[in-house]
Design a protein around this motif. Structure first.
Motif, PDB file in Angstrom:
ATOM      1  N   GLY A 183       0.746  -1.130  -0.145  1.00 49.33           N
ATOM      2  CA  GLY A 183      -0.009   0.012   0.031  1.00 49.33           C
ATOM      3  C   GLY A 183       0.953   1.394  -0.143  1.00 49.33           C
ATOM      4  N   GLY A 184       1.754   1.245   0.834  1.00 48.67           N
ATOM      5  CA  GLY A 184       2.599   2.444   0.892  1.00 48.67           C
ATOM      6  C   GLY A 184       3.499   2.790  -0.429  1.00 48.67           C
ATOM      7  N   PHE A 185       3.997   1.554  -1.066  1.00 50.90           N
ATOM      8  CA  PHE A 185       4.640   1.692  -2.238  1.00 50.90           C
ATOM      9  C   PHE A 185       3.740   2.303  -3.387  1.00 50.90           C
ATOM     10  CE2 PHE A 185       5.589  -0.436  -6.423  1.00 50.90           C
ATOM     11  CZ  PHE A 185       6.739   0.385  -6.743  1.00 50.90           C
ATOM     12  N   LEU A 186       2.351   1.729  -3.508  1.00 57.87           N
ATOM     13  CA  LEU A 186       1.597   2.232  -4.401  1.00 57.87           C
ATOM     14  C   LEU A 186       1.054   3.651  -4.245  1.00 57.87           C
ATOM     15  CD1 LEU A 186      -0.797  -0.948  -4.895  1.00 57.87           C
ATOM     16  CD2 LEU A 186       1.016  -0.178  -6.285  1.00 57.87           C
ATOM     17  N   LEU A 187       1.018   3.932  -3.011  1.00 60.19           N
ATOM     18  CA  LEU A 187       0.670   5.351  -2.721  1.00 60.19           C
ATOM     19  C   LEU A 187       1.758   6.301  -3.120  1.00 60.19           C
ATOM     20  CD1 LEU A 187      -1.199   5.029   0.645  1.00 60.19           C
ATOM     21  CD2 LEU A 187      -2.216   5.692  -1.544  1.00 60.19           C
ATOM     22  N   SER A 188       3.030   6.029  -2.745  1.00 62.11           N
ATOM     23  CA  SER A 188       3.999   6.608  -3.088  1.00 62.11           C
ATOM     24  C   SER A 188       4.319   6.977  -4.640  1.00 62.11           C
ATOM     25  CB  SER A 188       5.287   6.337  -2.316  1.00 62.11           C
ATOM     26  OG  SER A 188       6.049   5.079  -2.958  1.00 62.11           O
ATOM     27  N   VAL A 191      11.035  17.110  -4.505  1.00 67.28           N
ATOM     28  CA  VAL A 191       9.905  16.517  -4.083  1.00 67.28           C
ATOM     29  C   VAL A 191       9.672  14.968  -4.704  1.00 67.28           C
ATOM     30  CG1 VAL A 191       7.355  16.353  -3.755  1.00 67.28           C
ATOM     31  CG2 VAL A 191       8.434  18.470  -3.184  1.00 67.28           C
ATOM     32  N   ALA A 192      10.034  15.295  -6.164  1.00 66.11           N
ATOM     33  CA  ALA A 192      10.024  13.905  -6.964  1.00 66.11           C
ATOM     34  C   ALA A 192      10.947  13.057  -6.659  1.00 66.11           C
ATOM     35  CB  ALA A 192      10.051  14.247  -8.493  1.00 66.11           C
ATOM     36  N   ALA A 193      12.287  13.711  -6.249  1.00 68.02           N
ATOM     37  CA  ALA A 193      13.451  12.893  -5.983  1.00 68.02           C
ATOM     38  C   ALA A 193      13.107  12.176  -4.350  1.00 68.02           C
ATOM     39  CB  ALA A 193      14.810  13.837  -5.868  1.00 68.02           C
ATOM     40  N   LEU A 210       2.060   6.709  -6.815  1.00 68.37           N
ATOM     41  CA  LEU A 210       0.806   7.683  -7.273  1.00 68.37           C
ATOM     42  C   LEU A 210       1.261   9.135  -6.856  1.00 68.37           C
ATOM     43  CD1 LEU A 210      -1.809   7.628  -8.415  1.00 68.37           C
ATOM     44  CD2 LEU A 210      -2.891   7.692  -6.043  1.00 68.37           C
ATOM     45  N   ALA A 211       1.812   9.310  -5.869  1.00 75.62           N
ATOM     46  CA  ALA A 211       2.200  10.626  -5.205  1.00 75.62           C
ATOM     47  C   ALA A 211       3.273  10.991  -6.080  1.00 75.62           C
ATOM     48  CB  ALA A 211       2.847  10.673  -3.935  1.00 75.62           C
TER      49      ALA A 211
END
Length: 175
Positions: free
Chosen positions: A14-19, A61-63, A21-22
């Protein structure tokens, strides 16, 4: 326990998918900001400076999100590998021994021992072959006695197997 039941795997996924997506969202917003700065540059600033000033916060932020995504992905991979069961098979153990023979560094991993079926596994396989009719009762009894003479089989298991085969033999004589 399956992978879906493991809470660590679920949280990391879940954390990987949310990060991820962000990361995609920040990248898209940055692209739109850079595009708008390109189409309408600020008065008196060179175009390149205006583009860099606009893109810098989004790149930072992307980095950071990329690093977070990478850490979560590595954690997810480790959690999946740790929670996955290792198949015990004689063929895999032979293959692991071959790899260990040609690559001495692989010996430190001890793969051949991890893949080597236990006596309990061998008894289960033998029982399955007997139930499926691949071997006769006599073959089953002989091989079972050989396996039960090994040191690592529990006394409880030996007693249960003997009682089960005795009950089965008694039922066959009754018929």
């Amino acid at each position: 326990m399956g992978l879906v039941d493991d809470s660590r795997v679920t949280v990391l996924l879940g954390g990987f998918l949310l990060s991820l997506l962000a990361l995609v969202g920040v990248t898209a917003l940055g692209a739109f900001a850079v595009l708008s700065a390109f189409l309408d540059p600020a008065a008196g600033t060179p175009l390149l400076v205006a583009l860099l000033q606009t893109a810098a916060p989004f790149v930072a932020v992307a980095a950071m999100l990329g690093v977070v995504s990478l850490v979560l992905l590595v954690g997810l991979a480790v959690a999946v590998v740790r929670s996955a069961s290792v198949p015990r098979d004689a063929r895999l153990a032979r293959l692991a021994r071959t790899v260990e023979r040609y690559y001495p560094g692989a010996r430190s991993l001890g793969l051949s021992e991890k893949f080597e079926p236990t006596t309990e596994d061998r008894i289960d396989q033998l029982k399955q072959r007997y139930v499926e009719g691949e071997i006769t009762e006599l073959e089953y009894e002989q091989r079972l006695q050989e396996l039960m003479s090994d040191d690592d089989v529990s006394d409880d298991r030996v007693r249960r197997e003997r009682e089960r085969t005795d009950r089965q033999r008694d039922r066959e004589f009754e018929l």
